[in-house]
Design a protein around this motif. Sequence first.
Motif, PDB file in Angstrom:
ATOM      1  N   GLY A 118      18.100 113.078  36.663  1.00  0.00           N
ATOM      2  CA  GLY A 118      19.294 113.093  37.502  1.00  0.00           C
ATOM      3  C   GLY A 118      19.944 111.732  37.590  1.00  0.00           C
ATOM      4  N   ALA A 119      21.252 111.729  37.836  1.00  0.00           N
ATOM      5  CA  ALA A 119      21.999 110.476  37.976  1.00  0.00           C
ATOM      6  C   ALA A 119      22.993 110.608  39.127  1.00  0.00           C
ATOM      7  N   THR A 120      23.197 109.493  39.812  1.00  0.00           N
ATOM      8  CA  THR A 120      24.154 109.428  40.911  1.00  0.00           C
ATOM      9  C   THR A 120      25.550 109.138  40.359  1.00  0.00           C
ATOM     10  N   TYR A 121      26.526 109.898  40.826  1.00  0.00           N
ATOM     11  CA  TYR A 121      27.926 109.627  40.486  1.00  0.00           C
ATOM     12  C   TYR A 121      28.777 109.885  41.727  1.00  0.00           C
ATOM     13  N   SER A 122      29.738 109.008  41.954  1.00  0.00           N
ATOM     14  CA  SER A 122      30.524 109.010  43.181  1.00  0.00           C
ATOM     15  C   SER A 122      31.713 109.967  43.121  1.00  0.00           C
ATOM     16  N   THR A 123      31.935 110.686  44.218  1.00  0.00           N
ATOM     17  CA  THR A 123      33.122 111.532  44.338  1.00  0.00           C
ATOM     18  C   THR A 123      34.329 110.738  44.833  1.00  0.00           C
ATOM     19  N   THR A 124      34.106 109.493  45.214  1.00  0.00           N
ATOM     20  CA  THR A 124      35.200 108.674  45.747  1.00  0.00           C
ATOM     21  C   THR A 124      35.904 107.885  44.652  1.00  0.00           C
ATOM     22  N   TYR A 125      35.165 107.402  43.644  1.00  0.00           N
ATOM     23  CA  TYR A 125      35.748 106.502  42.664  1.00  0.00           C
ATOM     24  C   TYR A 125      35.795 107.039  41.244  1.00  0.00           C
ATOM     25  N   TYR A 126      35.305 108.253  41.018  1.00  0.00           N
ATOM     26  CA  TYR A 126      35.467 108.897  39.721  1.00  0.00           C
ATOM     27  C   TYR A 126      36.380 110.107  39.877  1.00  0.00           C
ATOM     28  N   GLU A 127      36.797 110.659  38.763  1.00  0.00           N
ATOM     29  CA  GLU A 127      37.658 111.829  38.777  1.00  0.00           C
ATOM     30  C   GLU A 127      36.841 113.090  38.473  1.00  0.00           C
ATOM     31  N   PRO A 128      37.147 114.202  39.123  1.00  0.00           N
ATOM     32  CA  PRO A 128      36.310 115.397  38.970  1.00  0.00           C
ATOM     33  C   PRO A 128      36.234 115.941  37.551  1.00  0.00           C
ATOM     34  N   TYR A 129      37.329 115.910  36.800  1.00  0.00           N
ATOM     35  CA  TYR A 129      37.262 116.437  35.435  1.00  0.00           C
ATOM     36  C   TYR A 129      36.292 115.607  34.591  1.00  0.00           C
ATOM     37  N   HIS A 130      36.366 114.289  34.754  1.00  0.00           N
ATOM     38  CA  HIS A 130      35.454 113.403  34.022  1.00  0.00           C
ATOM     39  C   HIS A 130      33.999 113.705  34.366  1.00  0.00           C
ATOM     40  N   VAL A 131      33.703 113.839  35.656  1.00  0.00           N
ATOM     41  CA  VAL A 131      32.331 114.104  36.087  1.00  0.00           C
ATOM     42  C   VAL A 131      31.869 115.470  35.583  1.00  0.00           C
ATOM     43  N   ALA A 132      32.749 116.474  35.661  1.00  0.00           N
ATOM     44  CA  ALA A 132      32.392 117.814  35.179  1.00  0.00           C
ATOM     45  C   ALA A 132      32.037 117.770  33.696  1.00  0.00           C
ATOM     46  N   ARG A 133      32.849 117.103  32.897  1.00  0.00           N
ATOM     47  CA  ARG A 133      32.607 117.049  31.454  1.00  0.00           C
ATOM     48  C   ARG A 133      31.377 116.221  31.119  1.00  0.00           C
ATOM     49  N   LEU A 134      31.220 115.074  31.788  1.00  0.00           N
ATOM     50  CA  LEU A 134      30.081 114.200  31.527  1.00  0.00           C
ATOM     51  C   LEU A 134      28.760 114.920  31.792  1.00  0.00           C
ATOM     52  N   PHE A 135      28.630 115.500  32.984  1.00  0.00           N
ATOM     53  CA  PHE A 135      27.345 116.108  33.344  1.00  0.00           C
ATOM     54  C   PHE A 135      27.103 117.418  32.591  1.00  0.00           C
ATOM     55  N   ALA A 136      28.151 118.162  32.282  1.00  0.00           N
ATOM     56  CA  ALA A 136      27.976 119.362  31.457  1.00  0.00           C
ATOM     57  C   ALA A 136      27.489 118.983  30.067  1.00  0.00           C
ATOM     58  N   THR A 137      28.007 117.886  29.524  1.00  0.00           N
ATOM     59  CA  THR A 137      27.568 117.417  28.210  1.00  0.00           C
ATOM     60  C   THR A 137      26.123 116.935  28.256  1.00  0.00           C
ATOM     61  N   LEU A 138      25.788 116.149  29.268  1.00  0.00           N
ATOM     62  CA  LEU A 138      24.407 115.692  29.433  1.00  0.00           C
ATOM     63  C   LEU A 138      23.450 116.882  29.516  1.00  0.00           C
ATOM     64  N   ASP A 139      23.885 117.923  30.227  1.00  0.00           N
ATOM     65  CA  ASP A 139      23.030 119.094  30.391  1.00  0.00           C
ATOM     66  C   ASP A 139      22.792 119.801  29.064  1.00  0.00           C
ATOM     67  N   LEU A 140      23.828 119.893  28.251  1.00  0.00           N
ATOM     68  CA  LEU A 140      23.662 120.490  26.921  1.00  0.00           C
ATOM     69  C   LEU A 140      22.757 119.636  26.045  1.00  0.00           C
ATOM     70  N   MET A 141      22.947 118.342  26.081  1.00  0.00           N
ATOM     71  CA  MET A 141      22.197 117.453  25.198  1.00  0.00           C
ATOM     72  C   MET A 141      20.725 117.310  25.592  1.00  0.00           C
ATOM     73  N   THR A 142      20.369 117.733  26.795  1.00  0.00           N
ATOM     74  CA  THR A 142      18.969 117.681  27.236  1.00  0.00           C
ATOM     75  C   THR A 142      18.331 119.065  27.306  1.00  0.00           C
ATOM     76  N   GLY A 143      19.053 120.084  26.871  1.00  0.00           N
ATOM     77  CA  GLY A 143      18.508 121.435  26.932  1.00  0.00           C
ATOM     78  C   GLY A 143      18.441 121.997  28.342  1.00  0.00           C
ATOM     79  N   GLY A 144      19.317 121.512  29.225  1.00  0.00           N
ATOM     80  CA  GLY A 144      19.368 122.052  30.589  1.00  0.00           C
ATOM     81  C   GLY A 144      18.415 121.358  31.544  1.00  0.00           C
ATOM     82  N   ARG A 145      18.361 120.019  31.483  1.00  0.00           N
ATOM     83  CA  ARG A 145      17.408 119.296  32.346  1.00  0.00           C
ATOM     84  C   ARG A 145      18.076 118.296  33.291  1.00  0.00           C
ATOM     85  N   VAL A 146      19.380 118.415  33.502  1.00  0.00           N
ATOM     86  CA  VAL A 146      20.117 117.367  34.210  1.00  0.00           C
ATOM     87  C   VAL A 146      20.475 117.780  35.634  1.00  0.00           C
TER      88      VAL A 146
END
Length: 457
Positions: A104-132
């Motif tokens: 898991g990783a911490t990411y801020s809802t105040t200083y990042y944009e939601p589309y970026h966070v959605a894409r980043l963590f969805a990609t991480l989840d795919l690249m780890t086989g669903g472990r994020v």
Amino acid sequence: MTKPKRQMSLIAFMQAQNCSNYVGSWRHPSSMTDFTSPAYYQRIARTLEDAKFDMAFFDDRLAMPDIYGENHSETVANGVRAVKLDPTTVLMTMAAVTSRLGLGATYSTTYYEPYHVARLFATLDLMTGGRVAWNVVTSLNDSEAENFGYEEHLEHDLRYDRADEFLEIVTGHWDSWDDDALELDKQQGRFADPSKVRRLDYRGKFLRSKGPLTVPRSAQGHPVLLQAGQSGRGMAFASRWAELVFASYPSLEAGRKQYEFLKSAIENAGRDPGQVKIAPAVKIIAAETASQAQEQYELTKSLARPIDSLALLCEVLNVDFSKRPYEQPFSDEELAAVSWHSLRDKVIAKSGKKNPSVRDFVEYSGRGTLNEGPTFVGTATQVADQMQEWFETACDGFVFSATHVPGSYEDFARLVVPELQRRGLFRTEYTGTTLRDTLGIERPKVHTWDRAKQEVA
């Protein structure tokens, strides 16, 4: 059919520096100092996976603790969280040498944009086989705001109001794709079914986002959501969104009450409390004998310095303590402006003072010391006894914050994990491949966003 015995979750609490939230840990004689190398994190990852931990997750801040004295010199000189690598990059170095450990990783809802966070963590989840997992935070202080081009941070409750919209967008984007949207039919020349990929078209008070997301669903549906809000507004947010609540218990008795309150709040929010794990932060010092454990405790306790507490308090409260007399009480107005409400309320409750001073914040918060939350000390049997008592009445597992790295994790894995397994309190093998499998949390169904009503349909 006999119901399986309830088992605890174990989560390692890390930082992309010296991996411990006890600041003095870097001064420990056994702590490794190569925390700018991938090998450092990969050694920890292997240790945690061999011990069958559910997950490791990274805390984060978006600025050095530089509010004390309006200067970063003390922070840098004393190693008060002066180094903070991007946690998602570090996460992937650990993923490369593991196959089951959740990350898991911490990411801020105040200083990042939601589309970026959605894409980043969805990609991480795919690249780890669903472990994020994503640890959702709203950020705390003006130093973070200034690093992102603002003069100050949003007021406490407004940050959570914005975060609600942020989560509606992120989860909405994660539900852009149905599980079977990808077809990859080469003969028919059809890549995906367009009827199973949706735009979001979200319009809120704070945020907007169109979509669809460009990342399909992962093996676990979407990343697990962590949250650690302890204030009234923070717990309401956690009750709505969190799948794992990172709690802070000052004592077992207080923990029992908080556990019951949170489970009730989750149910009142229309969710199944059995599908939300609550895990308090603890420090654990285990050794072969009780006397050795106590020696380790005294050594570790001696590593803390006053600047650790002062710098960290100024960081999370957004107040420069260097400008105040040590014994001068804070006014009602000053206390209302403090960023971290739950820590402020803890100091008021423990000191018995409506208007505490700097001294009270240092003494009763425990910030930067071993007194910040419970510490279990002893042999494997003694530590397991304490963990079992808490687990049976006040939590679903523990967030383990190491007191030196990697030794704390290795001692715990070698000594305590086998004892917990012997008692049937902790797994001997992973039961699946995804983080949700490990946590025992159901895979989320796809929900669609009603654009006309601006709500989940």
